[in-house]
Design a protein around this motif. Sequence first.
Motif, PDB file in Angstrom:
ATOM      1  N   ILE A  86       0.778  -1.271   0.157  1.00 56.98           N
ATOM      2  CA  ILE A  86      -0.008   0.020   0.012  1.00 56.98           C
ATOM      3  C   ILE A  86       1.019   1.124  -0.028  1.00 56.98           C
ATOM      4  CG2 ILE A  86      -1.679   1.145   1.459  1.00 56.98           C
ATOM      5  CD1 ILE A  86      -2.802  -1.504   1.939  1.00 56.98           C
ATOM      6  N   THR A  87       1.952   1.274   0.800  1.00 55.01           N
ATOM      7  CA  THR A  87       2.946   2.360   0.619  1.00 55.01           C
ATOM      8  C   THR A  87       3.466   2.754  -0.514  1.00 55.01           C
ATOM      9  OG1 THR A  87       3.635   1.801   2.836  1.00 55.01           O
ATOM     10  CG2 THR A  87       4.951   3.119   1.688  1.00 55.01           C
ATOM     11  N   MET A  88       3.738   1.278  -1.277  1.00 57.44           N
ATOM     12  CA  MET A  88       4.194   1.659  -2.726  1.00 57.44           C
ATOM     13  C   MET A  88       3.446   2.443  -3.627  1.00 57.44           C
ATOM     14  SD  MET A  88       6.157  -1.956  -3.576  1.00 57.44           S
ATOM     15  CE  MET A  88       7.772  -2.644  -2.900  1.00 57.44           C
ATOM     16  N   ILE A  89       2.065   2.019  -3.448  1.00 59.10           N
ATOM     17  CA  ILE A  89       1.240   2.427  -4.230  1.00 59.10           C
ATOM     18  C   ILE A  89       0.845   3.978  -4.134  1.00 59.10           C
ATOM     19  CG2 ILE A  89      -1.257   2.175  -5.198  1.00 59.10           C
ATOM     20  CD1 ILE A  89      -0.840  -0.737  -4.851  1.00 59.10           C
ATOM     21  N   GLU A  90       0.573   4.059  -2.759  1.00 57.72           N
ATOM     22  CA  GLU A  90       0.062   5.186  -2.117  1.00 57.72           C
ATOM     23  C   GLU A  90       0.996   6.548  -2.371  1.00 57.72           C
ATOM     24  OE1 GLU A  90      -3.015   6.471  -1.264  1.00 57.72           O
ATOM     25  OE2 GLU A  90      -3.585   4.644  -2.412  1.00 57.72           O
ATOM     26  N   HIS A  91       2.519   6.152  -1.902  1.00 62.59           N
ATOM     27  CA  HIS A  91       3.415   7.105  -1.499  1.00 62.59           C
ATOM     28  C   HIS A  91       4.480   7.198  -2.406  1.00 62.59           C
ATOM     29  CE1 HIS A  91       0.880   8.115   1.764  1.00 62.59           C
ATOM     30  NE2 HIS A  91       0.995   6.963   2.357  1.00 62.59           N
ATOM     31  N   GLU A  92       4.834   6.093  -3.251  1.00 57.43           N
ATOM     32  CA  GLU A  92       5.968   5.902  -4.113  1.00 57.43           C
ATOM     33  C   GLU A  92       5.488   5.611  -5.511  1.00 57.43           C
ATOM     34  OE1 GLU A  92       8.200   3.743  -0.169  1.00 57.43           O
ATOM     35  OE2 GLU A  92       7.731   2.686  -1.867  1.00 57.43           O
ATOM     36  N   ASN A  93       4.565   5.973  -5.583  1.00 57.92           N
ATOM     37  CA  ASN A  93       3.898   5.974  -7.131  1.00 57.92           C
ATOM     38  C   ASN A  93       4.332   4.829  -8.007  1.00 57.92           C
ATOM     39  OD1 ASN A  93       3.578   8.883  -7.469  1.00 57.92           O
ATOM     40  ND2 ASN A  93       5.710   9.324  -7.314  1.00 57.92           N
ATOM     41  N   PRO A 118      10.120   6.884 -15.674  1.00 59.84           N
ATOM     42  CA  PRO A 118       9.688   8.037 -14.910  1.00 59.84           C
ATOM     43  C   PRO A 118       8.685   8.920 -15.552  1.00 59.84           C
ATOM     44  CG  PRO A 118      11.628   8.600 -16.356  1.00 59.84           C
ATOM     45  CD  PRO A 118      11.078   7.091 -16.754  1.00 59.84           C
ATOM     46  N   THR A 119       8.094   9.746 -14.480  1.00 58.85           N
ATOM     47  CA  THR A 119       7.186  10.666 -15.057  1.00 58.85           C
ATOM     48  C   THR A 119       7.651  12.032 -14.538  1.00 58.85           C
ATOM     49  OG1 THR A 119       5.868  10.748 -13.181  1.00 58.85           O
ATOM     50  CG2 THR A 119       5.305   9.120 -14.890  1.00 58.85           C
ATOM     51  N   PRO A 120       7.189  13.347 -14.973  1.00 56.63           N
ATOM     52  CA  PRO A 120       7.642  14.450 -14.490  1.00 56.63           C
ATOM     53  C   PRO A 120       7.085  14.780 -12.825  1.00 56.63           C
ATOM     54  CG  PRO A 120       6.536  14.650 -16.513  1.00 56.63           C
ATOM     55  CD  PRO A 120       6.125  13.370 -16.208  1.00 56.63           C
ATOM     56  N   ALA A 121       6.290  13.860 -12.373  1.00 53.31           N
ATOM     57  CA  ALA A 121       5.962  13.982 -11.121  1.00 53.31           C
ATOM     58  C   ALA A 121       7.316  13.652  -9.966  1.00 53.31           C
ATOM     59  CB  ALA A 121       4.808  13.023 -10.580  1.00 53.31           C
ATOM     60  N   VAL A 122       7.027  14.483  -8.906  1.00 51.19           N
ATOM     61  CA  VAL A 122       8.382  14.454  -7.872  1.00 51.19           C
ATOM     62  C   VAL A 122       7.865  13.009  -7.295  1.00 51.19           C
ATOM     63  CG1 VAL A 122       8.933  15.142  -5.608  1.00 51.19           C
ATOM     64  CG2 VAL A 122       8.265  16.683  -7.484  1.00 51.19           C
ATOM     65  N   GLY A 123       9.131  12.394  -7.206  1.00 47.67           N
ATOM     66  CA  GLY A 123       9.164  10.980  -6.590  1.00 47.67           C
ATOM     67  C   GLY A 123       9.017   9.920  -7.600  1.00 47.67           C
ATOM     68  N   ASP A 124       9.028  10.338  -8.959  1.00 45.18           N
ATOM     69  CA  ASP A 124       8.983   9.085  -9.878  1.00 45.18           C
ATOM     70  C   ASP A 124       9.883   9.437 -10.799  1.00 45.18           C
ATOM     71  OD1 ASP A 124       7.480   6.971 -10.756  1.00 45.18           O
ATOM     72  OD2 ASP A 124       6.071   8.304 -12.012  1.00 45.18           O
ATOM     73  N   SER A 125      11.075   9.595 -10.396  1.00 51.96           N
ATOM     74  CA  SER A 125      12.286   9.687 -11.463  1.00 51.96           C
ATOM     75  C   SER A 125      13.459   8.831 -11.330  1.00 51.96           C
ATOM     76  CB  SER A 125      13.028  11.337 -10.648  1.00 51.96           C
ATOM     77  OG  SER A 125      14.189  11.425 -11.038  1.00 51.96           O
ATOM     78  N   VAL A 126      13.873   8.572 -12.528  1.00 52.84           N
ATOM     79  CA  VAL A 126      15.094   7.514 -12.493  1.00 52.84           C
ATOM     80  C   VAL A 126      16.400   8.257 -12.120  1.00 52.84           C
ATOM     81  CG1 VAL A 126      16.599   6.260 -14.039  1.00 52.84           C
ATOM     82  CG2 VAL A 126      14.042   5.995 -14.296  1.00 52.84           C
ATOM     83  N   PRO A 132      14.293   9.449 -20.332  1.00 53.22           N
ATOM     84  CA  PRO A 132      13.568  10.511 -20.976  1.00 53.22           C
ATOM     85  C   PRO A 132      13.776  11.967 -20.370  1.00 53.22           C
ATOM     86  CG  PRO A 132      11.879   9.390 -20.134  1.00 53.22           C
ATOM     87  CD  PRO A 132      13.059   8.984 -19.552  1.00 53.22           C
ATOM     88  N   VAL A 133      14.655  12.993 -20.749  1.00 52.47           N
ATOM     89  CA  VAL A 133      15.009  14.156 -20.000  1.00 52.47           C
ATOM     90  C   VAL A 133      13.694  14.987 -19.938  1.00 52.47           C
ATOM     91  CG1 VAL A 133      16.221  16.265 -20.113  1.00 52.47           C
ATOM     92  CG2 VAL A 133      17.216  14.274 -21.011  1.00 52.47           C
ATOM     93  N   ALA A 134      12.884  15.292 -20.585  1.00 51.09           N
ATOM     94  CA  ALA A 134      11.571  16.001 -20.229  1.00 51.09           C
ATOM     95  C   ALA A 134      10.622  15.333 -19.394  1.00 51.09           C
ATOM     96  CB  ALA A 134      11.029  16.550 -21.454  1.00 51.09           C
ATOM     97  N   GLU A 135      10.707  13.987 -19.398  1.00 56.19           N
ATOM     98  CA  GLU A 135       9.664  13.309 -18.531  1.00 56.19           C
ATOM     99  C   GLU A 135      10.014  12.890 -17.045  1.00 56.19           C
ATOM    100  OE1 GLU A 135       8.378   9.814 -20.857  1.00 56.19           O
ATOM    101  OE2 GLU A 135       7.966  11.188 -22.429  1.00 56.19           O
ATOM    102  N   ASP A 136      11.321  13.307 -16.803  1.00 57.07           N
ATOM    103  CA  ASP A 136      11.853  12.794 -15.441  1.00 57.07           C
ATOM    104  C   ASP A 136      12.242  14.148 -14.830  1.00 57.07           C
ATOM    105  OD1 ASP A 136      14.061  12.169 -13.706  1.00 57.07           O
ATOM    106  OD2 ASP A 136      13.806  10.221 -14.505  1.00 57.07           O
ATOM    107  N   GLU A 137      11.740  14.467 -13.591  1.00 56.35           N
ATOM    108  CA  GLU A 137      11.856  15.694 -12.820  1.00 56.35           C
ATOM    109  C   GLU A 137      13.270  15.750 -12.424  1.00 56.35           C
ATOM    110  OE1 GLU A 137      12.855  16.733  -8.975  1.00 56.35           O
ATOM    111  OE2 GLU A 137      12.211  14.741  -8.960  1.00 56.35           O
TER     112      GLU A 137
END
Lengths: 89, 482
Positions: B41-48, B308-316, B364-369
């Motif tokens: 649940i932590t992985m899904i709710e808080h770690e994207n 990754p996505t541009p969201a904070v906490g979802d970055s390689v 992907p540069v633009a997709e990774d915060e």
Amino acid sequence: MRAVITVIGKDRVGIMAHVSSICSENSVNIVDVTQSVLQEFFTMVMLVELPAGGIPCGELADKMNVLGKDMSLEIHVMHEDIFNSMHRI
Amino acid sequence: MSSILAGDDSGGKKPIMLLRESYKGSGAFTLLNMSDIMETITMIEHENLDIRTITMGISLFDCSDPDIGVACDNVYDKIARRAEKLVSTGNEIEKEYGIPIINKRIAVTPISMIAASCRSHDYARFAFALDRAAAAVGVNFIGGYTALVHKGFSCADRQFLSTIPEALAGTQRVCSSVNIGTTRAGINMDAVALLGRIIRRAAELTADQDCVAATKLVVFCNAPEDNPFMAGAFHGPGEPECVINVGVSGPGVVRAALAKAGDCDLTGIADIVKKTAFKITRVGQLVAVEASKRLGVDFGIVDLSLAPTPAVGDSVARILEEMGLEHCGAHGTTAALALLNDAVKKGGVMASSHVGGLSGAFIPVAEDEGMIESARCGALSIEKLEAMTAVCSVGLDMIAIPGDTPAEIISAIIADEAAIGMVNNKTTAVRLIPAIGKSEGDELSFGGLFGTGPVMKVNRCSPARFIARGGRIPAPLQSLKN
């Protein structure tokens, strides 16, 4: 099918009663439950059996979400297979 | 009676053998541990943690017709029929299992193959049909406005390639890709030269929308036929009639696991990544099997990727930084990325019955915060990114370059990247966005998953004569590997 209901939030009277009543109203059998309160923080994990041909898991999740909003709790209803596949080989 | 959900909040495990015995034979249920449940649940709710995409691959080989109008209708009808329940099924699974499924998408047979038999050369009409079909079934992207020209052009291919800018500028959901090289065939440098101009043209046609058309065009070397990720997804000619491929994600989960581990050595880091990748991929496998069962379609592959996505906490980039680099792009980045990429595959392979697609960490540069920040502060250059692509999937991805970059420089960047893929027997790709009217230091903003692209510095020395030569770079030797 079986689902796992998790409830997290600030402790208050009646959390288990409300969750259980929704289960009972929808013929969802509670197979097991474990619950604790740590520094006013309530956590509960409930394993339930949804009757074949009865309420779909998604609908039960919706009802629990409504309750969660009313009581300021975080409630999740998830198919047990997601936990089995992640944590069991 | 003790709980079968035995365990305590501190993570201790107390399996109760008697109860385990009593549950034997009562179905799929096995002992669940409270800390395991909370971890999920932590992985899904808080770690994207999420399923990045369920992509349905659809063969369009039976849709071709000499009359382009009829062929386009066939394409539309087949997609609308095959993918009718894709989105609703994805939503059902999302709700039932409590795992977010971010995208439902479609990949189709390369349209150049379907279009070749048409008398008309107005191939962009296929793109409009794809766009309408994607809108009708509710998917956000459809991939397959594609040509495979790694060894040369068929009679329709040149004409087809020239329609790509117009097709992408005139549609919302259509994605295009072109395979210009393979390890076995070498690199088609005529196609490389052409694509420099096509990428520029696509950007120019959408200059008023932050050059968005160029974000939907990928140039591949060694393109996989079962990739579920956009913009490079297409349904390869060797694929079955209809198939479900799933792409997982979870850079945030990996980073959080490393953060918890503290100061362990790099063997320990690799171990943590493997274990986390295993868990992430198991969710992908579960969703893939369930989706294919409910849709009555073959299960293809799970793509073991950290997307990754541009969201904070979802970055390689932040995973690499968690390993101990000040910024992604610092010396050491390539080594850290090699470790990460390899460990993701090692962990994921055992978790899935069929692995395929791109499978690796995306950059992907633009997709990774984290990458956006590294590019902004000058820590990350195109040259460093090129080195990184030698050890990970996929390539120079989502990089904004100055708007006045000549087509031959774009072609030369493609050639360099394709050479890395060709020689190393791996997939590489290029998705560059010429930022028309902008220069280094400016930014493009695409919104949503495509994020924000800081315009990066490009080496301006001219490769014009090299690119103008054309021809083919011969396939490399596959032995004498030192």
